[in-house]
Write a protein that holds these residues in place. Structure first.
Motif, PDB file in Angstrom:
ATOM      1  N   GLN A  28      15.173   4.846   0.989  1.00  0.00           N
ATOM      2  CA  GLN A  28      15.652   3.968   2.060  1.00  0.00           C
ATOM      3  C   GLN A  28      14.511   3.072   2.520  1.00  0.00           C
ATOM      4  OE1 GLN A  28      17.441   6.164   5.273  1.00  0.00           O
ATOM      5  NE2 GLN A  28      17.685   4.361   6.559  1.00  0.00           N
ATOM      6  N   SER A  29      14.835   1.808   2.811  1.00  0.00           N
ATOM      7  CA  SER A  29      13.840   0.893   3.371  1.00  0.00           C
ATOM      8  C   SER A  29      13.954   0.927   4.895  1.00  0.00           C
ATOM      9  CB  SER A  29      14.048  -0.530   2.842  1.00  0.00           C
ATOM     10  OG  SER A  29      15.311  -1.020   3.232  1.00  0.00           O
ATOM     11  N   PHE A  30      12.894   0.506   5.555  1.00  0.00           N
ATOM     12  CA  PHE A  30      12.883   0.511   7.020  1.00  0.00           C
ATOM     13  C   PHE A  30      11.867  -0.505   7.529  1.00  0.00           C
ATOM     14  CE2 PHE A  30       9.771   3.519   5.553  1.00  0.00           C
ATOM     15  CZ  PHE A  30       8.677   3.339   6.381  1.00  0.00           C
ATOM     16  N   GLY A  31      12.057  -0.936   8.759  1.00  0.00           N
ATOM     17  CA  GLY A  31      11.100  -1.802   9.429  1.00  0.00           C
ATOM     18  C   GLY A  31      11.420  -3.282   9.412  1.00  0.00           C
ATOM     19  N   ALA A  32      12.403  -3.708   8.613  1.00  0.00           N
ATOM     20  CA  ALA A  32      12.699  -5.141   8.513  1.00  0.00           C
ATOM     21  C   ALA A  32      13.133  -5.722   9.855  1.00  0.00           C
ATOM     22  CB  ALA A  32      13.762  -5.392   7.449  1.00  0.00           C
ATOM     23  N   SER A  33      13.976  -5.004  10.565  1.00  0.00           N
ATOM     24  CA  SER A  33      14.465  -5.541  11.843  1.00  0.00           C
ATOM     25  C   SER A  33      13.319  -5.755  12.828  1.00  0.00           C
ATOM     26  CB  SER A  33      15.532  -4.629  12.452  1.00  0.00           C
ATOM     27  OG  SER A  33      15.030  -3.329  12.619  1.00  0.00           O
TER      28      SER A  33
ATOM     29  N   VAL B   1       5.159   6.917   1.202  1.00  0.00           N
ATOM     30  CA  VAL B   1       5.757   5.676   1.660  1.00  0.00           C
ATOM     31  C   VAL B   1       5.030   4.497   1.027  1.00  0.00           C
ATOM     32  CG1 VAL B   1       6.208   4.255   3.716  1.00  0.00           C
ATOM     33  CG2 VAL B   1       6.257   6.732   3.905  1.00  0.00           C
ATOM     34  N   ILE B   2       5.778   3.465   0.667  1.00  0.00           N
ATOM     35  CA  ILE B   2       5.186   2.180   0.293  1.00  0.00           C
ATOM     36  C   ILE B   2       5.426   1.232   1.453  1.00  0.00           C
ATOM     37  CG2 ILE B   2       5.376   0.158  -1.204  1.00  0.00           C
ATOM     38  CD1 ILE B   2       6.068   2.005  -3.487  1.00  0.00           C
ATOM     39  N   MET B   3       4.366   0.550   1.905  1.00  0.00           N
ATOM     40  CA  MET B   3       4.473  -0.434   2.970  1.00  0.00           C
ATOM     41  C   MET B   3       4.077  -1.805   2.401  1.00  0.00           C
ATOM     42  SD  MET B   3       5.495   1.306   5.614  1.00  0.00           S
ATOM     43  CE  MET B   3       5.197   0.270   7.036  1.00  0.00           C
ATOM     44  N   CYS B   4       4.952  -2.816   2.612  1.00  0.00           N
ATOM     45  CA  CYS B   4       4.737  -4.172   2.106  1.00  0.00           C
ATOM     46  C   CYS B   4       4.572  -5.141   3.270  1.00  0.00           C
ATOM     47  CB  CYS B   4       5.936  -4.629   1.280  1.00  0.00           C
ATOM     48  SG  CYS B   4       6.381  -3.549  -0.070  1.00  0.00           S
ATOM     49  N   GLU B   5       3.762  -6.172   3.058  1.00  0.00           N
ATOM     50  CA  GLU B   5       3.608  -7.229   4.063  1.00  0.00           C
ATOM     51  C   GLU B   5       4.937  -7.959   4.228  1.00  0.00           C
ATOM     52  OE1 GLU B   5       1.076  -8.144   5.991  1.00  0.00           O
ATOM     53  OE2 GLU B   5      -0.438  -6.798   5.171  1.00  0.00           O
ATOM     54  N   ALA B   6       5.505  -7.937   5.412  1.00  0.00           N
ATOM     55  CA  ALA B   6       6.825  -8.526   5.654  1.00  0.00           C
ATOM     56  C   ALA B   6       6.854 -10.024   5.389  1.00  0.00           C
ATOM     57  CB  ALA B   6       7.259  -8.245   7.095  1.00  0.00           C
TER      58      ALA B   6
ATOM     59  N   GLY C 111       8.799  -0.875   4.974  1.00  0.00           N
ATOM     60  CA  GLY C 111       8.511   0.297   4.168  1.00  0.00           C
ATOM     61  C   GLY C 111       9.675   0.742   3.307  1.00  0.00           C
ATOM     62  N   ILE C 112       9.325   1.493   2.261  1.00  0.00           N
ATOM     63  CA  ILE C 112      10.296   2.207   1.429  1.00  0.00           C
ATOM     64  C   ILE C 112       9.818   3.647   1.372  1.00  0.00           C
ATOM     65  CG2 ILE C 112      11.350   2.469  -0.842  1.00  0.00           C
ATOM     66  CD1 ILE C 112      10.734  -0.513  -1.329  1.00  0.00           C
ATOM     67  N   LEU C 113      10.668   4.569   1.791  1.00  0.00           N
ATOM     68  CA  LEU C 113      10.321   5.985   1.733  1.00  0.00           C
ATOM     69  C   LEU C 113      10.569   6.487   0.313  1.00  0.00           C
ATOM     70  CD1 LEU C 113       9.430   8.581   3.152  1.00  0.00           C
ATOM     71  CD2 LEU C 113      11.841   8.977   3.721  1.00  0.00           C
ATOM     72  N   LEU C 114       9.520   6.990  -0.324  1.00  0.00           N
ATOM     73  CA  LEU C 114       9.620   7.498  -1.692  1.00  0.00           C
ATOM     74  C   LEU C 114      10.043   8.958  -1.716  1.00  0.00           C
ATOM     75  CD1 LEU C 114       6.365   5.890  -3.070  1.00  0.00           C
ATOM     76  CD2 LEU C 114       8.711   5.067  -3.365  1.00  0.00           C
ATOM     77  N   SER C 115       9.470   9.746  -0.812  1.00  0.00           N
ATOM     78  CA  SER C 115       9.810  11.165  -0.738  1.00  0.00           C
ATOM     79  C   SER C 115       9.533  11.658   0.669  1.00  0.00           C
ATOM     80  CB  SER C 115       8.997  11.974  -1.754  1.00  0.00           C
ATOM     81  OG  SER C 115       7.624  11.913  -1.448  1.00  0.00           O
ATOM     82  N   GLY C 116      10.177  12.759   1.035  1.00  0.00           N
ATOM     83  CA  GLY C 116       9.997  13.325   2.366  1.00  0.00           C
ATOM     84  C   GLY C 116      11.080  12.863   3.319  1.00  0.00           C
TER      85      GLY C 116
ATOM     86  N   LYS D 176       0.865  -1.182   0.000  1.00  0.00           N
ATOM     87  CA  LYS D 176       0.000   0.000   0.000  1.00  0.00           C
ATOM     88  C   LYS D 176       0.896   1.225   0.000  1.00  0.00           C
ATOM     89  CE  LYS D 176      -3.896  -2.046   2.438  1.00  0.00           C
ATOM     90  NZ  LYS D 176      -3.490  -3.393   2.799  1.00  0.00           N
ATOM     91  N   GLU D 177       0.477   2.234  -0.746  1.00  0.00           N
ATOM     92  CA  GLU D 177       1.222   3.499  -0.768  1.00  0.00           C
ATOM     93  C   GLU D 177       0.470   4.506   0.080  1.00  0.00           C
ATOM     94  OE1 GLU D 177       2.956   6.718  -3.992  1.00  0.00           O
ATOM     95  OE2 GLU D 177       2.628   4.656  -4.629  1.00  0.00           O
ATOM     96  N   PHE D 178       1.209   5.237   0.914  1.00  0.00           N
ATOM     97  CA  PHE D 178       0.620   6.202   1.826  1.00  0.00           C
ATOM     98  C   PHE D 178       1.212   7.584   1.608  1.00  0.00           C
ATOM     99  CE2 PHE D 178       0.242   2.137   3.960  1.00  0.00           C
ATOM    100  CZ  PHE D 178      -1.040   2.167   4.462  1.00  0.00           C
ATOM    101  N   ALA D 179       0.387   8.581   1.812  1.00  0.00           N
ATOM    102  CA  ALA D 179       0.834   9.977   1.828  1.00  0.00           C
ATOM    103  C   ALA D 179       0.677  10.466   3.266  1.00  0.00           C
ATOM    104  CB  ALA D 179      -0.008  10.822   0.883  1.00  0.00           C
ATOM    105  N   LEU D 180       1.746  11.016   3.816  1.00  0.00           N
ATOM    106  CA  LEU D 180       1.717  11.524   5.185  1.00  0.00           C
ATOM    107  C   LEU D 180       2.007  13.018   5.185  1.00  0.00           C
ATOM    108  CD1 LEU D 180       3.702   8.604   5.512  1.00  0.00           C
ATOM    109  CD2 LEU D 180       2.655   9.025   7.691  1.00  0.00           C
TER     110      LEU D 180
END
Length: 135
Positions: A85-90, A111-116, A57-62, A36-40
Motif C-alpha cells: 500500500q502507498s501512503f502520504g500522497a494526500s 518502507v520505500i520513501m520517494c520525493e513527492a 511511501g510504499i510499505l514493502l513488509s510489516g 530511500k528504503e528504510f527498515a523500521l
C-alpha cells in the motif's frame, strides 16, 4: 530514526503503483524519484507530527499506522497501512508545512520513501517507467 538500507530497492510485486513496470525499470525509476528504503523496528516512528510532508511511501513488509495524539494523551488511529500500500500522497500535495499526523511501525517493517515533487514530473531521461508510474 529509521535506518537506511541497501541501495538496490526491494521490488513491490503487487503494488498498484508498479503495475506495468518491470524490476529493472523500477530500480531506475526509484533513482529518478530520489527514493530511500528504510527498515523500521516495531514501535519506531517513520514520520511524526510537524515533519515536512515531502515524501510518499510504499510499505514493502510489516504494518504501519497513521495516528494522532489527542491532547488527553490518547492515540487516535486513522489508518492501518498494509504491505504493497502507498501512503502520504494526500499530505505531500496538500501544501501544509508540517504533518498533522504521525506514522509508526506496529511491527518490524520495510518502507520505500520517494520525493513527492519528483513523481508528477517526468525526469530528464523521459523514461517510460516514470510515465507509467504517474498514470
Amino acid at each position: 530514526m529509521a535506518m537506511k538500507t541497501k541501495p538496490k530497492f526491494t521490488y513491490p510485486l503487487r503494488c498498484a503503483l508498479t503495475a506495468g513496470i518491470d524490476e529493472p525499470d523500477w530500480q531506475k525509476l526509484l533513482g529518478c524519484l530520489h527514493a530511500k528504503e528504510f527498515a523500521l523496528k516495531k514501535g519506531e516512528l517513520l514520520l511524526k507530527e510537524g515533519d515536512r510532508p515531502d515524501r510518499i511511501g510504499i510499505l514493502l513488509s510489516g504494518r504501519l499506522v497513521v495516528f494522532r495524539e489527542r491532547i488527553d494523551g490518547h492515540r487516535v488511529v486513522y489508518e492501518t497501512i498494509v504491505p504493497q500500500q502507498s501512503f502520504g500522497a494526500s499530505f505531500a500535495y496538500l501544501g501544509k508545512p508540517g504533518m498533522v499526523v504521525g506514522v509508526k511501525a506496529t511491527e518490524d517493517s520495510r518502507v520505500i520513501m520517494c520525493e513527492a515533487m519528483d513523481i508528477p514530473c517526468v525526469c530528464g531521461n523521459a523514461c517510460p517507467a516514470h510515465r507509467q508510474f504517474i498514470k
